[in-house]
Design an enzyme around this catalytic site. Structure first.
Site, PDB file in Angstrom:
ATOM      1  N   GLU A 253       0.892  -1.167   0.000  1.00  0.00           N
ATOM      2  CA  GLU A 253       0.000   0.000   0.000  1.00  0.00           C
ATOM      3  C   GLU A 253       0.924   1.207   0.000  1.00  0.00           C
ATOM      4  O   GLU A 253       1.494   1.562   1.023  1.00  0.00           O
ATOM      5  CB  GLU A 253      -0.924  -0.039   1.226  1.00  0.00           C
ATOM      6  CG  GLU A 253      -2.157   0.816   1.079  1.00  0.00           C
ATOM      7  CD  GLU A 253      -1.903   2.253   1.431  1.00  0.00           C
ATOM      8  OE1 GLU A 253      -1.769   3.070   0.492  1.00  0.00           O
ATOM      9  OE2 GLU A 253      -1.836   2.581   2.614  1.00  0.00           O
ATOM     10  N   CYS A 287      -1.497   8.865   2.696  1.00  0.00           N
ATOM     11  CA  CYS A 287      -1.399   8.215   1.382  1.00  0.00           C
ATOM     12  C   CYS A 287      -2.631   8.520   0.548  1.00  0.00           C
ATOM     13  O   CYS A 287      -2.593   8.425  -0.684  1.00  0.00           O
ATOM     14  CB  CYS A 287      -1.210   6.710   1.544  1.00  0.00           C
ATOM     15  SG  CYS A 287      -2.469   5.926   2.571  1.00  0.00           S
TER      16      CYS A 287
END
Length: 498
Positions: A253, A287
């Site tokens: 991720e 993110c």
């Protein structure tokens, strides 16, 4: 009343901590502790202990494994305020975000407890008479969890809760910038393990602290079949091939150069609120932060004016203050990278609003004004993710053009469109629309719920974390065939004597 660093450390069971790794708070740059580091020579023993734990843990029934995660959720609830305060101190998040991160840990524990009774396989129709086929799911083995500074505890929980109910031991390697929150969380896990009892083997949950060489020991070990790593795309390019080379499984991720398309029909007031929350939350260090705004030409000037006005009113400063909305960057190197990106944007013809060093903030911290940057085109600096509160604004004429801009970056984590036109919304969600792992309508790209798995990094093949069917990444699938007929069927005309 603001608690001191010493009081927060003591509340998290870290009083008197001794070690060699200096830990500095982004709030003012001061050293708040020294964390113990794991010797590289100790890593084979750590991995061996995890393998030993796996041999026992895989035989514990999954609902019983879920009980450990339920106890972890209880311990996290009791420790929420103290751990949240430590997240603010060590990672620089504002108070609500520090507490929110711990709440995400609690939420994934709740999810995983239910999941422990739902690790379903399929029953498959067999073409052979008197036979039954089915698939079963089994634990894989030790799972390494490598986490980044921007979500210092939640990402571990997203992985650990699922891995534990799946039957996998966990080895956690946190960012060198945030080892204290990891140590505090490990103390919480130890309390849950003590309550759980003898069914939890030694080595089930381990914490290792150190630099890249510690992470490399996990990434390169054939005895660690799963590596879940969160961080930059640069890190993913290193981890992914190394794990693949030994036929391990990686869950990556990574960065998200996330975009929002704002159509002419959009509710602009709703869009402005979503843009500000998504772009400046955690000082642009999520993110899922919004980094690119793709706006229809007819409303671009109006929307930029609203954003510049909203940005000018943002309270920037000490994240411990209840009125602060924008805290510090993690360190001065991050501020330097932001300023360098803004200089490049100017060189590319961009117009920068904000983006200066913030005044009135605590000395020693890297505080900046969030920046809105009007760009003539999607240049190289726009396609490169900068972990800072920079929002690049681009224009478009047709929806196809907007979607092409949205997809024309190597990252692919999150995306969204603001529109009241159902055709535009459905086109954005279609196979010809957003190519990201998250695609939203009338909600920003930031703040994914744990119920839906997220991921989708295009550069590396990516992975899926947290909810939905992400549990499958922590297990291996077997297809089983059972013959319950009286005799084994043979091909027509074939005979032999027994």
């Amino acid at each position: 009343m603001t608690r001191t660093a010493a009081e927060i450390l003591a509340a998290n069971g870290l009083a008197g901590l001794a070690g060699t790794l200096p830990v500095r708070s982004p709030i003012d740059g001061s050293e708040i502790a020294r964390a113990p580091e794991t010797p590289l020579a100790a890593m084979p023993g750590v991995i061996a202990a995890s393998q030993g734990a796996f041999k026992w843990w895989r035989t514990v029934p999954a609902p019983r494994r879920g009980e450990l995660v339920r106890l972890l959720g209880e311990e996290l609830r009791a420790a929420k305020d103290d751990l949240g305060a430590l997240v603010t101190l060590e990672a620089g998040k504002i108070v609500s975000e520090g507490l929110g991160e711990v709440q995400e840990m609690i939420d994934i524990c709740d999810f995983a407890v239910g999941l422990s009774r739902q690790l379903y396989g399929l029953t498959i129709a067999s073409e052979r008479p008197g036979h039954r086929m089915m698939e079963t799911w089994h634990p894989m083995g030790p799972c390494a969890v490598i986490t980044a500074f921007n979500f210092p505890v939640a990402v571990w929980a997203w992985n650990a809760a699922l891995a534990l109910v799946a039957g996998d031991p966990v080895i956690w390697k946190p960012s060198e910038k945030t080892p204290l929150t990891a140590l505090a969380t490990h103390r919480i896990m130890e309390r849950a393990l003590a309550r759980f009892g003898a069914d939890a083997p030694q080595g089930l949950c381990q914490l290792v602290i150190g630099g890249p060489e510690i992470g490399a020991a996990l990434v390169e070990s054939h005895d660690v079949p799963i590596v879940s790593a969160t961080g930059s795309t640069r890190m993913g390019r290193i981890v992914g091939p190394k794990v693949a080379e030994r036929f391990g499984r990686s869950i990556l991720e990574l960065g998200g150069n996330n975009a929002m398309i704002v159509a002419p029909s959009a509710d602009l007031d709703m869009a402005v609120r979503a843009i500000v929350f998504s772009a400046v939350g955690t000082a642009g260090q999520r993110c899922t932060s919004l980094r690119r705004l793709i706006v229809h030409h007819s409303i671009r000037a109006d929307l930029v004016a609203k954003l510049v006005k909203a940005y000018a009113s943002l309270p920037i400063g000490d994240p411990r203050a209840s009125t602060t909305l924008v805290g510090p960057l993690v360190d001065h190197a991050a501020r330097d990278r932001m300023f360098a990106a803004l200089e490049q944007a100017r060189a590319d013809g961009g117009t920068v609003h904000g983006g200066r060093a913030a005044t009135g903030a605590p000395q020693g911290g890297a505080y900046v004004e969030p920046a809105v940057v009007e760009m003539p085109a999607q240049t190289a600096v726009v396609k490169q993710e900068t972990f800072a509160p920079i929002l690049y604004v681009l224009g478009y004429e047709t929806l196809d053009e907007a979607i092409e801009l949205q997809n024309d970056v190597p990252q692919g984590l999150s995306s969204c469109i603001f529109t009241l036109n159902i055709r535009e919304a459905e086109a954005f969600l279609s196979a010809a629309g957003s190519d990201c792992g998250i695609a939203n309508v009338n909600i920003g790209p930031s703040g994914a719920e744990i119920g839906g798995a997220f991921g989708g990094e295009k550069e590396t093949g990516g992975g899926r974390e947290s909810g939905s069917d992400a549990w499958r990444a922590y297990m291996r699938r077997a297809t089983n065939t059972v013959n319950y007929s009286a005799a084994l069927p043979l091909a027509q005309g074939v005979r032999f004597d027994i």
